[in-house]
Design a protein around this motif. Structure first.
Motif, PDB file in Angstrom:
ATOM      1  N   LYS A 259      22.489 -12.986  13.682  1.00 47.44           N
ATOM      2  CA  LYS A 259      23.098 -12.478  14.914  1.00 47.44           C
ATOM      3  C   LYS A 259      23.722 -11.120  14.637  1.00 47.44           C
TER       4      LYS A 259
ATOM      5  N   SER B   5      24.229 -20.728  17.250  1.00 45.39           N
ATOM      6  CA  SER B   5      24.318 -20.377  15.830  1.00 45.39           C
ATOM      7  C   SER B   5      25.629 -20.884  15.226  1.00 45.39           C
TER       8      SER B   5
ATOM      9  N   ARG C  25      20.716 -19.990   8.288  1.00 42.40           N
ATOM     10  CA  ARG C  25      20.160 -19.053   9.267  1.00 42.40           C
ATOM     11  C   ARG C  25      18.633 -19.237   9.367  1.00 42.40           C
TER      12      ARG C  25
END
Ligand code: CTP
Ligand code: MG
Ligand code: K
Length: 168
Positions: free
Chosen positions: A47, A99, A109
């Motif tokens: 992100k 997330s 991730r």
């Protein structure tokens, strides 16, 4: 317009906002590399700020293009801008919440979280956009059913194009 096509036309900025960070991705992570109390990353390297703002811009721009194609659907450019921005912001925030949850349960991730990855962004997008322009219950249910398939299709496409390293 057919109500189901209308629902897809409505949600299009959210799809673009969710998908375009794959292309816009930057370097600086939104959590600046910081860890949460549990010792794991707050959001992770997937992100980035550039991805976030690129997605916001791309989604809002899609709504502007849509306005010029179907002005009657929005009524005014201001309405299209507001709706496009709310759908894009909602999609990106939902993805961040996803997330955050993935990191809290220990998923690294990029790890696929079935359900969260496909529905997280669409639910927040619908929530933020609903007060601006409402859909019928049937249209919302239709979008909830088709979005995972569109999400999977789009990710396989992005993988084949070499934009993503995994097809999910
Ligand atoms: N991306 C980005 N900024 C965002 C969202 C996405 O830069 N705000 C980019 C990243 O390169 C990311 C890719 O788009 O890897 C795909 O997004 P996504 O699948 O949501 O991220 P993941 O890498 O799977 O990370 P996570 O496990 O946190 O969902
Ligand atoms: Mg992913
Ligand atoms: K995601």
């Amino acid at each position: 317009m057919n109500p189901l096509l209308e629902a897809l036309w409505y949600i299009l900025p959210a799809y673009f906002a969710n998908a375009s960070p794959v292309i816009f991705k930057g370097k600086t992570p939104m959590d600046f590399g910081k860890k949460f109390k549990d010792g794991r990353r707050i959001l992770g390297d997937g992100k980035t700020w550039r991805g976030f703002f690129g997605g916001l811009l791309a989604g809002t721009l899609v709504a502007v293009i849509q306005y010029y194609l179907t002005p009657n659907f929005y009524g005014s450019l201001a309405m299209a801008l507001k709706l496009g921005f709310a759908l894009s912001l909602g999609a990106l925030l939902g993805d961040l919440i996803g997330s955050f949850i993935k990191r809290r349960v220990g998923m690294p991730r990029g790890y696929p979280a079935v359900g969260l990855d496909q529905w997280g962004f669409i639910i927040t997008a619908l929530l933020l956009a609903y007060p601006i322009k409402a859909l019928s219950t049937g249209q919302v249910l239709f979008l909830l059913v088709v979005t995972p398939f569109i999400h999977w299709g789009a990710n396989i496409f992005a993988y084949k194009m070499g934009w993503k390293s995994v097809p999910w």
